[in-house]
Write a protein that holds these residues in place. Sequence first.
Motif, PDB file in Angstrom:
ATOM      1  N   THR A   1       0.804  -1.225   0.000  1.00  0.00           N
ATOM      2  CA  THR A   1       0.000   0.000   0.000  1.00  0.00           C
ATOM      3  C   THR A   1       0.839   1.279   0.000  1.00  0.00           C
ATOM      4  OG1 THR A   1      -0.181  -0.090   2.411  1.00  0.00           O
ATOM      5  CG2 THR A   1      -1.941  -1.116   1.136  1.00  0.00           C
ATOM      6  N   ASP A   2       1.986   1.250   0.655  1.00  0.00           N
ATOM      7  CA  ASP A   2       2.864   2.427   0.695  1.00  0.00           C
ATOM      8  C   ASP A   2       4.277   1.927   0.987  1.00  0.00           C
ATOM      9  OD1 ASP A   2       4.059   4.887   0.931  1.00  0.00           O
ATOM     10  OD2 ASP A   2       2.455   5.778   2.111  1.00  0.00           O
ATOM     11  N   GLN A   3       4.970   1.516  -0.068  1.00  0.00           N
ATOM     12  CA  GLN A   3       6.250   0.837   0.088  1.00  0.00           C
ATOM     13  C   GLN A   3       7.290   1.639   0.872  1.00  0.00           C
ATOM     14  OE1 GLN A   3       9.389   1.369  -1.583  1.00  0.00           O
ATOM     15  NE2 GLN A   3      10.368  -0.521  -0.881  1.00  0.00           N
ATOM     16  N   PRO A   4       7.408   2.962   0.699  1.00  0.00           N
ATOM     17  CA  PRO A   4       8.395   3.697   1.499  1.00  0.00           C
ATOM     18  C   PRO A   4       8.173   3.562   3.003  1.00  0.00           C
ATOM     19  CG  PRO A   4       7.732   5.018  -0.381  1.00  0.00           C
ATOM     20  CD  PRO A   4       6.818   3.824  -0.356  1.00  0.00           C
TER      21      PRO A   4
ATOM     22  N   CYS B   1      -3.037   6.426  -5.235  1.00  0.00           N
ATOM     23  CA  CYS B   1      -2.973   6.437  -6.699  1.00  0.00           C
ATOM     24  C   CYS B   1      -3.843   5.347  -7.313  1.00  0.00           C
ATOM     25  CB  CYS B   1      -1.528   6.259  -7.154  1.00  0.00           C
ATOM     26  SG  CYS B   1      -0.498   7.720  -6.919  1.00  0.00           S
ATOM     27  N   THR B   2      -3.735   4.138  -6.797  1.00  0.00           N
ATOM     28  CA  THR B   2      -4.501   3.041  -7.391  1.00  0.00           C
ATOM     29  C   THR B   2      -6.004   3.276  -7.249  1.00  0.00           C
ATOM     30  OG1 THR B   2      -4.294   1.762  -5.334  1.00  0.00           O
ATOM     31  CG2 THR B   2      -2.649   1.375  -7.048  1.00  0.00           C
ATOM     32  N   GLU B   3      -6.415   3.820  -6.102  1.00  0.00           N
ATOM     33  CA  GLU B   3      -7.836   4.131  -5.914  1.00  0.00           C
ATOM     34  C   GLU B   3      -8.282   5.232  -6.862  1.00  0.00           C
ATOM     35  OE1 GLU B   3      -8.310   5.109  -1.815  1.00  0.00           O
ATOM     36  OE2 GLU B   3      -8.467   3.009  -1.159  1.00  0.00           O
ATOM     37  N   LEU B   4      -7.444   6.261  -7.016  1.00  0.00           N
ATOM     38  CA  LEU B   4      -7.801   7.379  -7.890  1.00  0.00           C
ATOM     39  C   LEU B   4      -7.928   6.930  -9.338  1.00  0.00           C
ATOM     40  CD1 LEU B   4      -8.280  10.400  -8.338  1.00  0.00           C
ATOM     41  CD2 LEU B   4      -5.789  10.688  -8.495  1.00  0.00           C
TER      42      LEU B   4
ATOM     43  N   GLY C   1       3.401  10.279  -9.117  1.00  0.00           N
ATOM     44  CA  GLY C   1       3.625   8.840  -9.148  1.00  0.00           C
ATOM     45  C   GLY C   1       2.432   7.999  -9.532  1.00  0.00           C
ATOM     46  N   CYS C   2       1.311   8.612  -9.902  1.00  0.00           N
ATOM     47  CA  CYS C   2       0.110   7.841 -10.245  1.00  0.00           C
ATOM     48  C   CYS C   2       0.158   7.411 -11.707  1.00  0.00           C
ATOM     49  CB  CYS C   2      -1.153   8.664  -9.977  1.00  0.00           C
ATOM     50  SG  CYS C   2      -1.429   9.026  -8.231  1.00  0.00           S
ATOM     51  N   ARG C   3       0.111   6.121 -11.943  1.00  0.00           N
ATOM     52  CA  ARG C   3       0.218   5.591 -13.299  1.00  0.00           C
ATOM     53  C   ARG C   3      -1.144   5.623 -13.971  1.00  0.00           C
ATOM     54  NH1 ARG C   3       4.510   6.829 -13.170  1.00  0.00           N
ATOM     55  NH2 ARG C   3       4.916   5.753 -15.127  1.00  0.00           N
ATOM     56  N   PRO C   4      -1.324   6.344 -15.094  1.00  0.00           N
ATOM     57  CA  PRO C   4      -2.634   6.489 -15.731  1.00  0.00           C
ATOM     58  C   PRO C   4      -2.987   5.310 -16.634  1.00  0.00           C
ATOM     59  CG  PRO C   4      -1.042   7.780 -16.929  1.00  0.00           C
ATOM     60  CD  PRO C   4      -0.300   7.152 -15.778  1.00  0.00           C
ATOM     61  N   VAL C   5      -3.041   4.131 -16.033  1.00  0.00           N
ATOM     62  CA  VAL C   5      -3.380   2.926 -16.790  1.00  0.00           C
ATOM     63  C   VAL C   5      -4.362   2.095 -15.975  1.00  0.00           C
ATOM     64  CG1 VAL C   5      -1.220   2.793 -18.101  1.00  0.00           C
ATOM     65  CG2 VAL C   5      -1.366   1.730 -15.835  1.00  0.00           C
ATOM     66  N   LEU C   6      -5.072   1.224 -16.663  1.00  0.00           N
ATOM     67  CA  LEU C   6      -5.965   0.303 -15.973  1.00  0.00           C
ATOM     68  C   LEU C   6      -5.158  -0.630 -15.065  1.00  0.00           C
ATOM     69  CD1 LEU C   6      -8.277  -0.643 -18.966  1.00  0.00           C
ATOM     70  CD2 LEU C   6      -8.985   0.642 -16.935  1.00  0.00           C
ATOM     71  N   ASP C   7      -5.758  -0.987 -13.938  1.00  0.00           N
ATOM     72  CA  ASP C   7      -5.120  -1.902 -12.995  1.00  0.00           C
ATOM     73  C   ASP C   7      -3.725  -1.425 -12.602  1.00  0.00           C
ATOM     74  OD1 ASP C   7      -7.354  -3.655 -13.260  1.00  0.00           O
ATOM     75  OD2 ASP C   7      -6.456  -4.450 -15.098  1.00  0.00           O
TER      76      ASP C   7
END
Length: 633
Positions: free
Chosen positions: A189-192, A468-471, A455-461
């Motif tokens: 969920t939050d690697q750092p 980011c993943t929720e957004l 850092g939010c990747r604009p791709v499915l899944d």
Amino acid sequence: MTPTPAYRSDIDGLRAIAVLTVVLYHYGIAPFTGGFIGVDVFFVISGYLITKNLFTDLSGDRFSLVRFYDRRFRRILPALLVVLVASVAAGYLLLLPGDFARLGESGMFAAFGFSNFYFLWSSGYFDPAAEMQPLLHTWSLAVEEQFYLFWPLIMWCVWRLRKSAVFLLAVLAVIALASFVASVYWVETDQPVAFFMLHTRAWELAAGAALVFAKPIASRALGEGMGWVGLALIFYAAVQLTAETAFPGWNALYPCVGAALLVWPKGVTTSPHRLLSLRPAVFVGLISYSLYLWHWPVLVFFRHYANAAMPTLTEAIMLIGLSIAAAWISLHLVERPVRQMRFQFWTPGRTIIAGAVSMAVTAAIASYSYLGNGLPGRLDEQARHYAAFDPYKREHEYSGCSVRAVPADDSLPDCLTRKGGTRLLILGDSYATQLALPVYQSADNATLITIGNNGCRPVLDSVGRRQCTELMARAFDTYLSEGNFDAVILAARWRNGNDIRKLRKTLTEILRSTEHVYVIGQPIEYTTPLPSLLASASLPRRSHEIRAFNRYEEVSALEEEVKSALEGLPVTYVSPLQALCDADGNCQTVTDGNVPIQYDYGHLTREGARLVIDRLIQQGLLDGVARASVAAR
């Protein structure tokens, strides 16, 4: 269940393995792509040795918290504080103001044992910017210092409650299990957080602590097997894991179980024990603490002088040799003298007071560069001009409708539901949001919405931080259809692997909602922040060609991968790389007003974003928006 207090030379040999895997990893020497696991080995060793000493004192009714901290202060602080002061001195000579200010800030945290919090808040361990922080490695010392703060108190309280080794071991097991579950959870969920924090690393220290209560192995065959399996697990992790591996979590079991199998007390002498007890291994183990302290600043200051270039193999060997020499001197002139120092009227309490004062003085020295904004007066006027862009204030961010996270009440953001006019969406990470303002200024009469965050990747899944993943999941599930967008711009710091593999499926989904879709590639990137390159190029004896430090070939190859993923789709691709660079990789670095186009390795300044968007419009960006705007009238 009583500990064995005798010195174990094999543990010094294990320390040698731990520190050498870290050093070889940091210096980029193959095949140790996972050498960062050496820190995990250190955690297991520390948990064992500290708990053994504490339990010996508790069971012998001679436990003293003051004496414990006296020993810890003598062991940890002297060499650490010397390295901190030396790093500040080197930074004054070698670092540009932004880097020098960050060194001072991190030095204040490191002096008081909280640098893991600093690096959690400012960068991740594997981030490009973190590679140039001279005190990044002190995060692990901070974790250990925080362990030293809490664990003696916990053991003392538990022992007061019930003087039972079994009960103490049960409490330890609960702590270890809770910490391991937290590590597995946070790494997803939050690697750092999982990487830097004590509560996600405590299980590694607890694994070593539990061995204090383990029954010594009497079988030679079993002891041999445990030793060789332990070495194999550590070696496997060191050469098979990478910076891309989800870590710590489950993958930290490799080095921790390996170290535990080696540390487990044995009543017989085994061949792994003899191997680890060889004089060269013991020598490196004895200097391992100082070697860990020195090797990273030596490397980072070299890279700052070389404008972020990694050392060649020959240079790496020389730098490691320098680090070993510094560690040997530190052991004999700092570590051992302070540990063995005794005065007639000196008490453990006074050691703690002296240690606290030394920490405060060191923090004050480090704060000078931070409070002085990196002391820019050291540079000439041209270098100061460029250096002033690090740090860069993100004043260029779009202040209109921006959705950076899913609302807490899960409602649709108001600006997404407003109707009327031409509606334009920018979706992506910080490479996308930095373009919002100039796009808005160029899209006449259009309503602009941005969805994305750093850092939010604009791709499915998508994968990454939960925010980011929720957004992104909500963007594709709901926001795209509800927004009624006339055009969508997708932009990101594209990466090989998941991003590009998922891009085609993502675009197919977006095309169900709008017919005008643009994909923006990423601009040229540099091995070190562009303002630093420009500033250092103007310094005496530091002149260099900027072209030598850009990543044109890498970014160009990535652009071709993105283009191939778009083949056959009714999508417009526009290239910031082509807007800034010629075919030979020579790239424009400043605007006509002498403002750096980028303020770090790749992000655009406000003026740089304006220049790039103007040139992308010439490539066709916003043509569909213009047509949609005419149709809307």
